[in-house]
Design a protein around this motif. Structure first.
Motif, PDB file in Angstrom:
ATOM      1  N   ALA A  17       0.830  -1.207   0.000  1.00 32.90           N
ATOM      2  CA  ALA A  17       0.000   0.000   0.000  1.00 32.90           C
ATOM      3  C   ALA A  17       0.865   1.258   0.000  1.00 32.90           C
ATOM      4  N   LEU A  18       1.942   1.251   0.769  1.00 29.11           N
ATOM      5  CA  LEU A  18       2.852   2.404   0.789  1.00 29.11           C
ATOM      6  C   LEU A  18       3.545   2.596  -0.552  1.00 29.11           C
ATOM      7  N   ILE A  19       4.000   1.499  -1.147  1.00 26.90           N
ATOM      8  CA  ILE A  19       4.696   1.599  -2.439  1.00 26.90           C
ATOM      9  C   ILE A  19       3.738   2.093  -3.515  1.00 26.90           C
ATOM     10  N   TRP A  20       2.561   1.490  -3.599  1.00 26.48           N
ATOM     11  CA  TRP A  20       1.579   1.945  -4.587  1.00 26.48           C
ATOM     12  C   TRP A  20       1.165   3.391  -4.308  1.00 26.48           C
ATOM     13  N   GLY A  21       1.034   3.750  -3.037  1.00 24.64           N
ATOM     14  CA  GLY A  21       0.685   5.131  -2.688  1.00 24.64           C
ATOM     15  C   GLY A  21       1.717   6.116  -3.201  1.00 24.64           C
ATOM     16  N   ARG A  22       3.003   5.788  -3.062  1.00 22.37           N
ATOM     17  CA  ARG A  22       4.058   6.684  -3.559  1.00 22.37           C
ATOM     18  C   ARG A  22       3.994   6.832  -5.076  1.00 22.37           C
ATOM     19  N   VAL A  23       3.709   5.726  -5.771  1.00 21.75           N
ATOM     20  CA  VAL A  23       3.605   5.765  -7.235  1.00 21.75           C
ATOM     21  C   VAL A  23       2.393   6.582  -7.662  1.00 21.75           C
ATOM     22  N   LEU A  24       1.263   6.336  -7.011  1.00 26.19           N
ATOM     23  CA  LEU A  24       0.036   7.025  -7.413  1.00 26.19           C
ATOM     24  C   LEU A  24       0.004   8.478  -6.965  1.00 26.19           C
ATOM     25  N   LEU A  25       0.834   8.836  -6.013  1.00 31.18           N
ATOM     26  CA  LEU A  25       0.991  10.258  -5.696  1.00 31.18           C
ATOM     27  C   LEU A  25       1.564  10.992  -6.909  1.00 31.18           C
ATOM     28  N   LEU A  26       2.506  10.351  -7.583  1.00 31.26           N
ATOM     29  CA  LEU A  26       3.127  10.947  -8.775  1.00 31.26           C
ATOM     30  C   LEU A  26       2.211  10.889  -9.992  1.00 31.26           C
ATOM     31  N   THR A  60      -5.309  -2.067  -7.810  1.00 35.43           N
ATOM     32  CA  THR A  60      -5.873  -3.406  -8.000  1.00 35.43           C
ATOM     33  C   THR A  60      -5.999  -3.730  -9.481  1.00 35.43           C
ATOM     34  N   GLU A  61      -6.543  -2.794 -10.271  1.00 33.86           N
ATOM     35  CA  GLU A  61      -6.679  -3.021 -11.712  1.00 33.86           C
ATOM     36  C   GLU A  61      -5.313  -3.198 -12.369  1.00 33.86           C
ATOM     37  N   ALA A  62      -4.362  -2.364 -11.983  1.00 28.18           N
ATOM     38  CA  ALA A  62      -3.024  -2.451 -12.577  1.00 28.18           C
ATOM     39  C   ALA A  62      -2.366  -3.778 -12.207  1.00 28.18           C
ATOM     40  N   ARG A  63      -2.446  -4.153 -10.959  1.00 26.49           N
ATOM     41  CA  ARG A  63      -1.857  -5.428 -10.525  1.00 26.49           C
ATOM     42  C   ARG A  63      -2.521  -6.598 -11.238  1.00 26.49           C
ATOM     43  N   ASN A  64      -3.839  -6.528 -11.438  1.00 27.34           N
ATOM     44  CA  ASN A  64      -4.553  -7.595 -12.149  1.00 27.34           C
ATOM     45  C   ASN A  64      -4.107  -7.711 -13.605  1.00 27.34           C
ATOM     46  N   CYS A  65      -3.628  -6.615 -14.174  1.00 27.49           N
ATOM     47  CA  CYS A  65      -3.089  -6.632 -15.544  1.00 27.49           C
ATOM     48  C   CYS A  65      -1.649  -7.133 -15.579  1.00 27.49           C
ATOM     49  N   GLY A  66      -1.012  -7.240 -14.405  1.00 26.49           N
ATOM     50  CA  GLY A  66       0.374  -7.700 -14.349  1.00 26.49           C
ATOM     51  C   GLY A  66       1.380  -6.617 -14.024  1.00 26.49           C
ATOM     52  N   PHE A  67       0.903  -5.413 -13.715  1.00 24.44           N
ATOM     53  CA  PHE A  67       1.804  -4.315 -13.367  1.00 24.44           C
ATOM     54  C   PHE A  67       2.346  -4.481 -11.956  1.00 24.44           C
ATOM     55  N   THR A  68       3.602  -4.120 -11.789  1.00 26.97           N
ATOM     56  CA  THR A  68       4.185  -3.895 -10.476  1.00 26.97           C
ATOM     57  C   THR A  68       4.197  -2.378 -10.295  1.00 26.97           C
ATOM     58  N   PRO A  69       4.409  -1.899  -9.084  1.00 29.23           N
ATOM     59  CA  PRO A  69       4.513  -0.446  -8.919  1.00 29.23           C
ATOM     60  C   PRO A  69       5.637   0.158  -9.768  1.00 29.23           C
ATOM     61  N   ASP A  70       6.783  -0.525  -9.850  1.00 25.95           N
ATOM     62  CA  ASP A  70       7.900  -0.010 -10.650  1.00 25.95           C
ATOM     63  C   ASP A  70       7.547   0.087 -12.126  1.00 25.95           C
ATOM     64  N   LEU A  71       6.881  -0.935 -12.654  1.00 23.74           N
ATOM     65  CA  LEU A  71       6.494  -0.907 -14.069  1.00 23.74           C
ATOM     66  C   LEU A  71       5.466   0.191 -14.316  1.00 23.74           C
ATOM     67  N   TYR A  72       4.503   0.327 -13.418  1.00 23.28           N
ATOM     68  CA  TYR A  72       3.494   1.382 -13.553  1.00 23.28           C
ATOM     69  C   TYR A  72       4.174   2.747 -13.600  1.00 23.28           C
ATOM     70  N   LEU A  73       5.085   2.969 -12.661  1.00 19.02           N
ATOM     71  CA  LEU A  73       5.807   4.239 -12.602  1.00 19.02           C
ATOM     72  C   LEU A  73       6.585   4.482 -13.890  1.00 19.02           C
ATOM     73  N   GLY A 123      10.539  -8.570 -23.928  1.00 18.47           N
ATOM     74  CA  GLY A 123      11.798  -7.861 -23.718  1.00 18.47           C
ATOM     75  C   GLY A 123      11.810  -6.389 -24.097  1.00 18.47           C
ATOM     76  N   TYR A 124      10.634  -5.810 -24.338  1.00 19.46           N
ATOM     77  CA  TYR A 124      10.578  -4.384 -24.649  1.00 19.46           C
ATOM     78  C   TYR A 124      10.799  -3.564 -23.383  1.00 19.46           C
ATOM     79  N   SER A 125      11.288  -2.365 -23.546  1.00 18.42           N
ATOM     80  CA  SER A 125      11.401  -1.454 -22.407  1.00 18.42           C
ATOM     81  C   SER A 125      10.003  -0.971 -22.032  1.00 18.42           C
ATOM     82  N   PRO A 126       9.833  -0.479 -20.807  1.00 18.96           N
ATOM     83  CA  PRO A 126       8.522   0.072 -20.444  1.00 18.96           C
ATOM     84  C   PRO A 126       8.091   1.205 -21.384  1.00 18.96           C
ATOM     85  N   ALA A 127       9.027   2.070 -21.780  1.00 21.69           N
ATOM     86  CA  ALA A 127       8.678   3.186 -22.674  1.00 21.69           C
ATOM     87  C   ALA A 127       8.252   2.674 -24.048  1.00 21.69           C
TER      88      ALA A 127
END
Length: 144
Positions: A17-26, A60-73, A123-127
């Motif tokens: 929750a803290l990690i996702w909170g930091r990402v979603l703050l941004l 929750t939606e992002a995690r269900n798609c396979g996102f980690t907080p780092d990938l989302y960010l 193997g693609y980059s996030p961008a």
């Protein structure tokens, strides 16, 4: 998965929750006043969980798609360098705005669902994955 974050982040541990909170703050899905963002930032820095139903929904939606907080960010950071004028599917066209607030950028699972696979399996980059997802979706968003 056991979660000790109580009712505020069901299905998430306090650490998650803290990690996702930091990402979603941004990359908040909704506009926020800068003063409120600062208070939330200070709360998160102090290790306290911010209870936000919209953030829990997005995480929750992002995690269900396979996102980690780092990938989302990484993906949402990369959107700032992708020209929205070229992509009808770019979420900048659907930003949530409010006077005197930092705009919010929605998370749309149908748009981003392929990104984790493109990164992890192809193997693609996030961008690059973000831009590919926009190219894949541009035709359907152009019709809206």
């Amino acid at each position: 998965m056991s979660a000790s974050s109580g009712n505020h982040w069901p299905g998430f541990t306090d650490e998650e929750a803290l990690i996702w909170g930091r990402v979603l703050l941004l990359h908040s899905p909704h506009p926020q006043n800068a003063t409120i963002k600062n208070l939330i930032n200070n709360t998160l820095k102090a290790g306290r969980i911010v209870g936000s139903a919209s953030w829990v929904k997005v995480a929750t939606e992002a995690r269900n798609c396979g996102f980690t907080p780092d990938l989302y960010l990484s993906v949402f950071d990369s959107l700032q360098s992708i020209d929205a004028k070229v992509h009808p599917a770019h979420p900048a066209h659907r930003r949530h705005t409010h006077p005197n607030h930092v705009p919010g950028v929605p998370f749309e699972p149908e748009l981003w669902a392929d990104v984790p696979r493109l990164v992890k399996d192809e193997g693609y980059s996030p961008a690059a994955s973000a831009e590919l997802a926009l190219y894949f979706a541009d035709a359907s968003y152009a019709e809206r």
